[in-house]
Scaffold this motif. Structure first.
Motif, PDB file in Angstrom:
ATOM      1  N   LEU A  10       1.300  -0.985   0.082  1.00  0.00           N
ATOM      2  CA  LEU A  10      -0.217  -0.243  -0.169  1.00  0.00           C
ATOM      3  C   LEU A  10       0.893   1.629  -0.058  1.00  0.00           C
ATOM      4  CD1 LEU A  10      -2.530   1.735   0.461  1.00  0.00           C
ATOM      5  CD2 LEU A  10      -3.187   0.964   2.614  1.00  0.00           C
ATOM      6  N   GLY A  11       1.903   1.182   1.233  1.00  0.00           N
ATOM      7  CA  GLY A  11       2.132   2.614   1.118  1.00  0.00           C
ATOM      8  C   GLY A  11       4.034   2.703   0.595  1.00  0.00           C
ATOM      9  N   ASN A  12       4.683   1.503   0.283  1.00  0.00           N
ATOM     10  CA  ASN A  12       5.987   1.150  -0.589  1.00  0.00           C
ATOM     11  C   ASN A  12       7.168   1.825   0.667  1.00  0.00           C
ATOM     12  OD1 ASN A  12       7.837   2.549  -2.656  1.00  0.00           O
ATOM     13  ND2 ASN A  12       7.761   0.305  -2.105  1.00  0.00           N
ATOM     14  N   CYS A  14       6.615   0.064   4.094  1.00  0.00           N
ATOM     15  CA  CYS A  14       7.648  -1.068   5.071  1.00  0.00           C
ATOM     16  C   CYS A  14       7.508  -1.923   4.299  1.00  0.00           C
ATOM     17  CB  CYS A  14       6.128  -1.136   6.268  1.00  0.00           C
ATOM     18  SG  CYS A  14       5.877   0.065   7.340  1.00  0.00           S
ATOM     19  N   ARG A  15       6.174  -3.588   3.412  1.00  0.00           N
ATOM     20  CA  ARG A  15       5.831  -4.320   2.983  1.00  0.00           C
ATOM     21  C   ARG A  15       7.024  -4.470   1.758  1.00  0.00           C
ATOM     22  NH1 ARG A  15       0.461  -5.630   2.974  1.00  0.00           N
ATOM     23  NH2 ARG A  15       0.767  -3.214   2.849  1.00  0.00           N
ATOM     24  N   TYR A 126       2.694  -1.794   9.632  1.00  0.00           N
ATOM     25  CA  TYR A 126       2.494  -0.080   9.791  1.00  0.00           C
ATOM     26  C   TYR A 126       1.209  -0.496  10.740  1.00  0.00           C
ATOM     27  CZ  TYR A 126       2.059   4.267   8.937  1.00  0.00           C
ATOM     28  OH  TYR A 126       1.466   6.626   8.518  1.00  0.00           O
ATOM     29  N   TYR A 127       0.640  -1.218  10.732  1.00  0.00           N
ATOM     30  CA  TYR A 127      -0.120  -1.611  11.960  1.00  0.00           C
ATOM     31  C   TYR A 127      -0.485  -1.942  12.844  1.00  0.00           C
ATOM     32  CZ  TYR A 127      -2.519   0.956   8.202  1.00  0.00           C
ATOM     33  OH  TYR A 127      -2.985   2.146   6.237  1.00  0.00           O
TER      34      TYR A 127
END
Ligand code: 4NP
Length: 152
Positions: A10-12, A14-15, A126-127
């Protein structure tokens, strides 16, 4: 033959940058020269380095995320990359919504390299705040991916 891989979350921050860094570390050890990159379906963190707690955890496991910068998935990615790996179902759906008929990249879930039957989502630290847990799952998935896509 798969010569390039794009990891997408999603955000590039973290994962997918973690997957990119782990892949870049492990692929050459198998004698592979495969291009790896990562991107986000969202553009919230454009140009930013990976999330600080993710960087710190990755560094503890020997992976350097510091040179990476966030970017958003672009239409050209679907023809520039041979394989695009989504970190979860939502990212895969978002990628499919962007795909045009002429696109050549194969789309696949990262979880397919963990369990072919019912591919799990890669949990988003992140969550969940479980950066170590996410990194270990991604590490295992990359090991399995390397063995499955580039068998010796
Ligand atoms: P990622 O995690 O998709 O693994 O990079 C996230 C990072 C940031 C946000 C969401 C997920 N965010 O909402 O800013």
């Amino acid at each position: 033959m798969i010569n390039s891989v794009l990891f997408v979350c999603l955000g590039n921050i973290c994962r997918s940058p973690t997957a990119e860094a782990i892949f870049r570390e492990k692929a050459p050890r198998r004698g592979l020269s495969v291009i790896a990159d990562s991107a986000g379906t969202a553009g919230w963190h454009l140009g930013k380095a990976p999330y600080e707690p993710m960087q710190t955890t990755a560094a503890e496991f020997g992976y350097d995320l510091s040179p990476l910068r966030a970017r958003q998935v672009a239409q050209k990615d679907f023809s520039n990359f041979d394989l695009i790996i989504a970190m979860d179902q939502q990212s895969l759906l978002d990628l499919k919504a962007l795909t045009l008929r002429a696109n050549t990249a194969h789309l696949r879930l990262m979880g397919a390299y963990i369990s072919a039957g019912s591919p799990p989502d890669i949990p988003d630290p992140y969550y969940t705040r479980d950066f170590v847990g996410a990194l270990k799952i991604i590490e295992q998935a990359i090991d399995n991916m390397l063995a499955a896509q580039w068998p010796k």
